[in-house]
Design a protein around this motif. Structure first.
Motif, PDB file in Angstrom:
ATOM      1  N   UNK A 165       0.909  -1.144   0.138  1.00  0.00           N
ATOM      2  CA  UNK A 165      -0.061  -0.028   0.141  1.00  0.00           C
ATOM      3  C   UNK A 165       0.868   1.194   0.202  1.00  0.00           C
ATOM      4  N   UNK A 166       1.936   1.364  -0.846  1.00  0.00           N
ATOM      5  CA  UNK A 166       2.934   2.377  -1.170  1.00  0.00           C
ATOM      6  C   UNK A 166       3.714   2.741   0.387  1.00  0.00           C
ATOM      7  N   UNK A 167       3.644   1.665   1.320  1.00  0.00           N
ATOM      8  CA  UNK A 167       4.353   2.021   2.368  1.00  0.00           C
ATOM      9  C   UNK A 167       5.626   1.009   2.501  1.00  0.00           C
ATOM     10  N   UNK A 168       6.609   1.391   3.119  1.00  0.00           N
ATOM     11  CA  UNK A 168       7.820   0.305   3.085  1.00  0.00           C
ATOM     12  C   UNK A 168       7.932  -0.078   4.475  1.00  0.00           C
ATOM     13  N   UNK A 169       8.425  -1.647   4.450  1.00  0.00           N
ATOM     14  CA  UNK A 169       8.659  -2.209   5.694  1.00  0.00           C
ATOM     15  C   UNK A 169      10.059  -1.977   6.226  1.00  0.00           C
ATOM     16  N   UNK A 170       9.972  -1.544   7.300  1.00  0.00           N
ATOM     17  CA  UNK A 170      11.385  -1.533   8.079  1.00  0.00           C
ATOM     18  C   UNK A 170      11.193  -1.953   9.465  1.00  0.00           C
ATOM     19  N   UNK A 171      12.632  -2.444   9.908  1.00  0.00           N
ATOM     20  CA  UNK A 171      12.842  -2.844  11.178  1.00  0.00           C
ATOM     21  C   UNK A 171      13.693  -1.965  12.005  1.00  0.00           C
ATOM     22  N   UNK A 172      13.760  -2.210  13.337  1.00  0.00           N
ATOM     23  CA  UNK A 172      14.941  -1.433  14.270  1.00  0.00           C
ATOM     24  C   UNK A 172      16.139  -2.257  13.664  1.00  0.00           C
ATOM     25  N   UNK A 173      17.256  -1.481  13.777  1.00  0.00           N
ATOM     26  CA  UNK A 173      18.693  -2.058  13.165  1.00  0.00           C
ATOM     27  C   UNK A 173      19.588  -2.507  14.369  1.00  0.00           C
ATOM     28  N   UNK A 174      19.186  -2.011  15.366  1.00  0.00           N
ATOM     29  CA  UNK A 174      19.852  -2.731  16.743  1.00  0.00           C
ATOM     30  C   UNK A 174      18.880  -3.251  17.919  1.00  0.00           C
ATOM     31  N   UNK A 175      19.151  -4.154  18.620  1.00  0.00           N
ATOM     32  CA  UNK A 175      18.489  -4.596  19.598  1.00  0.00           C
ATOM     33  C   UNK A 175      17.792  -3.703  20.452  1.00  0.00           C
ATOM     34  N   UNK A 176      16.698  -3.797  20.799  1.00  0.00           N
ATOM     35  CA  UNK A 176      15.845  -2.815  21.839  1.00  0.00           C
ATOM     36  C   UNK A 176      15.890  -1.307  21.046  1.00  0.00           C
ATOM     37  N   UNK A 177      15.961  -1.245  19.646  1.00  0.00           N
ATOM     38  CA  UNK A 177      15.721  -0.015  18.927  1.00  0.00           C
ATOM     39  C   UNK A 177      17.034   0.930  19.386  1.00  0.00           C
ATOM     40  N   UNK A 178      18.269   0.507  19.868  1.00  0.00           N
ATOM     41  CA  UNK A 178      19.213   1.336  20.050  1.00  0.00           C
ATOM     42  C   UNK A 178      19.518   2.273  19.214  1.00  0.00           C
ATOM     43  N   UNK A 179      19.874   3.374  19.085  1.00  0.00           N
ATOM     44  CA  UNK A 179      19.999   4.374  18.302  1.00  0.00           C
ATOM     45  C   UNK A 179      18.725   4.919  17.743  1.00  0.00           C
ATOM     46  N   UNK A 180      17.747   4.356  17.633  1.00  0.00           N
ATOM     47  CA  UNK A 180      16.500   4.602  16.862  1.00  0.00           C
ATOM     48  C   UNK A 180      16.758   4.496  15.235  1.00  0.00           C
ATOM     49  N   UNK A 181      17.489   3.817  15.000  1.00  0.00           N
ATOM     50  CA  UNK A 181      17.672   3.443  13.387  1.00  0.00           C
ATOM     51  C   UNK A 181      17.086   2.346  12.952  1.00  0.00           C
ATOM     52  N   UNK A 182      16.530   2.618  11.704  1.00  0.00           N
ATOM     53  CA  UNK A 182      15.742   1.449  11.004  1.00  0.00           C
ATOM     54  C   UNK A 182      16.579   1.116   9.437  1.00  0.00           C
ATOM     55  N   UNK A 183      15.979  -0.115   9.252  1.00  0.00           N
ATOM     56  CA  UNK A 183      16.647  -0.625   7.898  1.00  0.00           C
ATOM     57  C   UNK A 183      15.709  -1.623   7.644  1.00  0.00           C
TER      58      UNK A 183
END
Length: 149
Positions: free
Chosen positions: A17-35
């Motif tokens: 639906x024109x949205x991209x699936x991303x997950x947290x890049x580090x355990x427990x969302x450390x750094x708030x970085x998505x990939x």
């Protein structure tokens, strides 16, 4: 500093639906970085087999793996770590995002679909992710960049 052989990983660009699936890049969302979901390749499995396994582990979704669209490299100059990520277009073949799902390795704790506009408000890697996900399908190469810590 030790120099490691580059680690090869695969990642899924899943638009729904024109949205991209991303997950947290580090355990427990450390750094708030998505990939994009995905991970390291195991010998004896094809790149699509590795990717389907990694996406299932991280999201609970079954995917159909399509064409490769991006090669990205990153490294940690302090440790010598070097990874090559191969991004493939994928479509959802089964399952749905469920808050009860748990990554067996415990790395991915958050998964979410983002619109292209919403990406402007989050930290994600690689920088070329939007162009690869919503682009014309031509393969891209995103040159070596330093890892975020």
């Amino acid at each position: 500093m030790a120099r490691f052989k580059p680690r090869i990983a695969v990642r899924a660009l899943i638009l729904h639906q024109d949205r991209l699936l991303l997950v947290n890049a580090y355990p427990d969302a450390h750094l708030g970085l998505w990939c994009a979901p995905g991970g390291g390749c195991e010998a004896g499995q094809s790149l699509p087999e590795n990717l389907a396994r990694e996406v299932m582990e991280e999201t609970g979704l079954t995917v159909a793996v399509g064409a490769p669209v991006l090669v990205n490299e990153f490294h940690d100059p302090d440790t010598g770590f070097h990874q090559i990520d191969l991004f493939f277009r994928c479509t959802i073949a089964g399952g749905e995002i469920d808050d009860a799902w748990q990554d067996p390795e415990g790395v991915v704790t958050d998964r979410r679909f983002f619109s292209r506009a919403e990406l402007a408000g989050i930290r994600f890697k690689p920088d070329s992710l939007p162009e690869a996900a919503w682009g014309d399908g031509a393969a891209l190469y995103d040159s070596l960049e330093a890892i975020l810590k």
